[in-house]
Design a protein around this motif. Sequence first.
Motif, short mmCIF file in Angstrom:
data_model
loop_
_atom_site.label_atom_id
_atom_site.label_comp_id
_atom_site.label_asym_id
_atom_site.label_seq_id
_atom_site.Cartn_x
_atom_site.Cartn_y
_atom_site.Cartn_z
N VAL A 197 0.82 -1.22 0.00
CA VAL A 197 0.00 0.00 0.00
C VAL A 197 0.85 1.27 0.00
O VAL A 197 0.36 2.35 0.29
CB VAL A 197 -1.02 0.01 1.17
CG1 VAL A 197 -1.99 -1.16 1.05
CG2 VAL A 197 -0.34 -0.01 2.53
N CYS B 222 3.37 -1.87 4.25
CA CYS B 222 3.73 -0.52 3.81
C CYS B 222 5.18 -0.29 4.22
O CYS B 222 5.93 -1.25 4.39
CB CYS B 222 2.79 0.53 4.42
SG CYS B 222 2.91 0.65 6.22
N ALA C 289 -4.99 0.00 6.19
CA ALA C 289 -5.53 -0.69 5.02
C ALA C 289 -6.27 -1.95 5.45
O ALA C 289 -7.35 -2.25 4.95
CB ALA C 289 -4.42 -1.02 4.03
N ASN D 90 -1.24 -7.85 8.76
CA ASN D 90 -0.39 -6.67 8.67
C ASN D 90 1.04 -7.04 9.07
O ASN D 90 1.26 -7.58 10.15
CB ASN D 90 -0.92 -5.58 9.61
CG ASN D 90 -0.09 -4.33 9.59
OD1 ASN D 90 0.44 -3.92 8.57
ND2 ASN D 90 0.05 -3.71 10.74
N VAL E 265 -9.13 -2.20 -4.24
CA VAL E 265 -9.17 -3.28 -3.25
C VAL E 265 -10.42 -4.13 -3.44
O VAL E 265 -10.38 -5.35 -3.26
CB VAL E 265 -9.08 -2.69 -1.82
CG1 VAL E 265 -9.54 -3.67 -0.77
CG2 VAL E 265 -7.67 -2.23 -1.53
N ILE F 140 -2.48 3.46 -0.70
CA ILE F 140 -3.57 3.79 0.22
C ILE F 140 -3.92 5.28 0.18
O ILE F 140 -5.04 5.68 0.49
CB ILE F 140 -3.27 3.34 1.66
CG1 ILE F 140 -4.54 3.40 2.53
CG2 ILE F 140 -2.13 4.15 2.26
CD1 ILE F 140 -4.42 2.75 3.87
N ARG G 51 0.37 2.42 7.82
CA ARG G 51 -0.63 2.51 6.75
C ARG G 51 -1.21 1.14 6.41
O ARG G 51 -2.40 1.02 6.11
CB ARG G 51 -0.03 3.14 5.49
CG ARG G 51 0.15 4.64 5.60
CD ARG G 51 0.89 5.18 4.41
NE ARG G 51 2.29 4.75 4.51
CZ ARG G 51 3.18 4.82 3.53
NH1 ARG G 51 2.83 5.27 2.35
NH2 ARG G 51 4.42 4.44 3.71
N SER G 52 -0.38 0.10 6.47
CA SER G 52 -0.90 -1.23 6.17
C SER G 52 -1.91 -1.66 7.24
O SER G 52 -2.89 -2.35 6.92
CB SER G 52 0.22 -2.25 6.01
OG SER G 52 1.11 -2.22 7.09
N PHE H 153 -8.25 3.77 -3.87
CA PHE H 153 -7.74 2.61 -3.14
C PHE H 153 -8.86 1.62 -2.88
O PHE H 153 -8.73 0.43 -3.16
CB PHE H 153 -7.10 3.05 -1.82
CG PHE H 153 -6.71 1.91 -0.92
CD1 PHE H 153 -5.56 1.18 -1.16
CD2 PHE H 153 -7.50 1.57 0.17
CE1 PHE H 153 -5.21 0.11 -0.34
CE2 PHE H 153 -7.16 0.51 0.99
CZ PHE H 153 -6.01 -0.22 0.73
N VAL I 103 -0.68 -7.66 3.93
CA VAL I 103 -0.57 -6.24 3.59
C VAL I 103 0.67 -5.64 4.25
O VAL I 103 0.94 -5.91 5.42
CB VAL I 103 -1.82 -5.47 4.05
CG1 VAL I 103 -1.80 -4.04 3.54
CG2 VAL I 103 -3.11 -6.17 3.58
#
Length: 106
Positions: A24, A66, A75, A89, A53, A43, A71-72, A49, A64
Amino acid sequence: MKNITQEEWAKGIAEDENVEILDVRTDEEVEAGMIPNARQIDIHKGQGFIDEVEKIDKSKNVYVYCRSGARSGQACQIMDSLGFESTYNLEGGFMKWEGETTQPED
């Protein structure tokens, strides 16, 4: 959403056949390299985004990441609210990644 370590991540993507890897980060960040087989959806694109997705199979186990893991995490929360069954994550993000990397395709 589940926060997982690099070891759990590496094991999961190696053993799971129902996996999607999602990066992301921004285009600029991706130039530093990516985790192999990842799909990039920035993202920061907001509704864009979400639109991208939504094209991912919600029954997949989505891993996920980042740059640092913040940020992940966001997300994953967004994806969970959209009905994704399993999101993971990567703790520490790409900055802490010690596994294989690849260059993005042009």
